[in-house]
Design a protein around this motif. Structure first.
Motif, PDB file in Angstrom:
ATOM      1  N   GLN A  75       0.091  -1.299   0.335  1.00  0.00           N
ATOM      2  CA  GLN A  75       0.179   0.203   0.159  1.00  0.00           C
ATOM      3  C   GLN A  75       0.829   1.220   0.219  1.00  0.00           C
ATOM      4  O   GLN A  75       0.802   2.216  -0.574  1.00  0.00           O
ATOM      5  N   SER A  76       2.088   1.769   0.832  1.00  0.00           N
ATOM      6  CA  SER A  76       2.419   2.155   1.122  1.00  0.00           C
ATOM      7  C   SER A  76       3.713   2.684  -0.839  1.00  0.00           C
ATOM      8  O   SER A  76       3.893   3.975  -1.046  1.00  0.00           O
ATOM      9  N   ARG A  77       3.743   1.819  -1.488  1.00  0.00           N
ATOM     10  CA  ARG A  77       4.875   1.790  -2.070  1.00  0.00           C
ATOM     11  C   ARG A  77       3.230   2.300  -3.343  1.00  0.00           C
ATOM     12  O   ARG A  77       4.103   3.112  -4.498  1.00  0.00           O
ATOM     13  N   LEU A  78       2.761   1.753  -3.078  1.00  0.00           N
ATOM     14  CA  LEU A  78       1.252   2.358  -4.127  1.00  0.00           C
ATOM     15  C   LEU A  78       1.301   3.385  -4.569  1.00  0.00           C
ATOM     16  O   LEU A  78       0.808   4.004  -5.239  1.00  0.00           O
ATOM     17  N   SER A  79       0.943   3.763  -2.962  1.00  0.00           N
ATOM     18  CA  SER A  79       0.468   5.860  -2.557  1.00  0.00           C
ATOM     19  C   SER A  79       1.678   6.607  -2.755  1.00  0.00           C
ATOM     20  O   SER A  79       0.991   7.515  -3.197  1.00  0.00           O
ATOM     21  N   ARG A  80       2.679   5.518  -3.399  1.00  0.00           N
ATOM     22  CA  ARG A  80       3.660   6.595  -3.620  1.00  0.00           C
ATOM     23  C   ARG A  80       3.818   7.304  -5.370  1.00  0.00           C
ATOM     24  O   ARG A  80       4.805   7.286  -5.247  1.00  0.00           O
ATOM     25  N   GLY A  81       2.985   6.017  -5.983  1.00  0.00           N
ATOM     26  CA  GLY A  81       3.113   6.054  -7.090  1.00  0.00           C
ATOM     27  C   GLY A  81       3.629   5.487  -8.147  1.00  0.00           C
ATOM     28  O   GLY A  81       3.800   5.246  -9.174  1.00  0.00           O
ATOM     29  N   GLU A  82       4.767   3.707  -6.766  1.00  0.00           N
ATOM     30  CA  GLU A  82       5.231   3.295  -7.938  1.00  0.00           C
ATOM     31  C   GLU A  82       4.575   2.707  -8.741  1.00  0.00           C
ATOM     32  O   GLU A  82       3.163   2.329  -8.882  1.00  0.00           O
ATOM     33  N   GLU A  83       5.330   2.818  -9.975  1.00  0.00           N
ATOM     34  CA  GLU A  83       5.328   1.231 -11.193  1.00  0.00           C
ATOM     35  C   GLU A  83       5.258  -0.583 -10.833  1.00  0.00           C
ATOM     36  O   GLU A  83       5.863  -0.606 -11.728  1.00  0.00           O
ATOM     37  N   LEU A  84       3.822  -0.784 -10.222  1.00  0.00           N
ATOM     38  CA  LEU A  84       4.200  -1.993  -9.997  1.00  0.00           C
ATOM     39  C   LEU A  84       3.240  -2.839 -10.909  1.00  0.00           C
ATOM     40  O   LEU A  84       2.392  -2.521 -11.242  1.00  0.00           O
ATOM     41  N   GLN A  85       3.568  -4.339 -11.438  1.00  0.00           N
ATOM     42  CA  GLN A  85       2.579  -4.934 -11.680  1.00  0.00           C
ATOM     43  C   GLN A  85       1.656  -5.957 -10.805  1.00  0.00           C
ATOM     44  O   GLN A  85       2.619  -6.573 -10.063  1.00  0.00           O
ATOM     45  N   LEU A  86       0.506  -5.383 -10.164  1.00  0.00           N
ATOM     46  CA  LEU A  86      -0.265  -6.469  -9.595  1.00  0.00           C
ATOM     47  C   LEU A  86      -0.969  -7.765 -10.227  1.00  0.00           C
ATOM     48  O   LEU A  86      -1.766  -7.636 -11.532  1.00  0.00           O
ATOM     49  N   ILE A  87      -0.224  -8.687 -10.052  1.00  0.00           N
ATOM     50  CA  ILE A  87      -0.940  -9.809 -10.728  1.00  0.00           C
ATOM     51  C   ILE A  87      -1.842 -10.864  -9.803  1.00  0.00           C
ATOM     52  O   ILE A  87      -0.591 -11.713  -8.641  1.00  0.00           O
TER      53      ILE A  87
END
Length: 170
Positions: A75-87
């Motif tokens: 959640q922290s990484r997503l809120s910082r806007g990191e471009e992750l691929q959630l599979i």
């Protein structure tokens, strides 16, 4: 045998017919060359890989090919806007009940066919319902050459507990 009651199956084979609910014993001959009833001494070790026809895998090497990521870390990484691929490696009916926003559904059985469509430059975070399917998905992606693969610890159930309790539980 310990109590001295009953009759042991020494030199006999018990056959059980579960369909007909019948039991029968067959007399066997005892031979010194027989591995079951002959000598009980271990004379040499077998080559496990040759015996099974597969190469042994080292578990420690498998574990290090992907990292564990907690729901709060994600959640922290997503809120910082990191471009992750959630599979999401669950099935369609599970996806219809609840999913993490921004995730892509790739059922585990289809992952080998879909892996080539994923971005090798972005980190991949794999999740399922409770964490039992995702390590297999992470290992497959690591084997396919993805350098940055993460396993969401506890799957969507833990995500619901720690991050988004409004998601339906099933």
């Amino acid at each position: 045998m310990i109590l001295g009651v009953g009759e042991p199956l020494a030199v006999r084979l018990l056959l059980i017919d579960t369909l007909g609910m019948q039991f029968r014993t067959v007399q066997c001959s005892q031979g010194s060359a027989c591995p079951a009833c002959g000598t009980r001494e271990i004379r040499s070790l077998i080559d496990y890989e040759q015996f099974c026809g597969v190469r042994a895998q080292r578990r420690s090497a498998r574990r290090r090919r992907f990292v564990e990521l907690t729901p709060r870390e994600l959640q922290s990484r997503l809120s910082r806007g990191e471009e992750l691929q959630l599979i999401d490696v669950r099935e369609q009916f599970e996806w219809d009940i609840a999913r993490i926003p921004g995730a892509r559904l790739v059922p585990l059985a289809t992952l080998p066919d879909v892996a080539e469509t994923l971005d090798h430059g972005r980190e991949i975070v794999v999740y399922c319902k409770g964490g039992s399917r995702q390590p297999g998905g992470c290992s497959h992606l690591a084997d396919a050459g993805f350098a940055r693969v993460a396993n969401l610890t506890g799957g969507i159930l833990r995500w619901q507990e720690e991050v988004d309790p409004t998601l339906p539980r099933y």
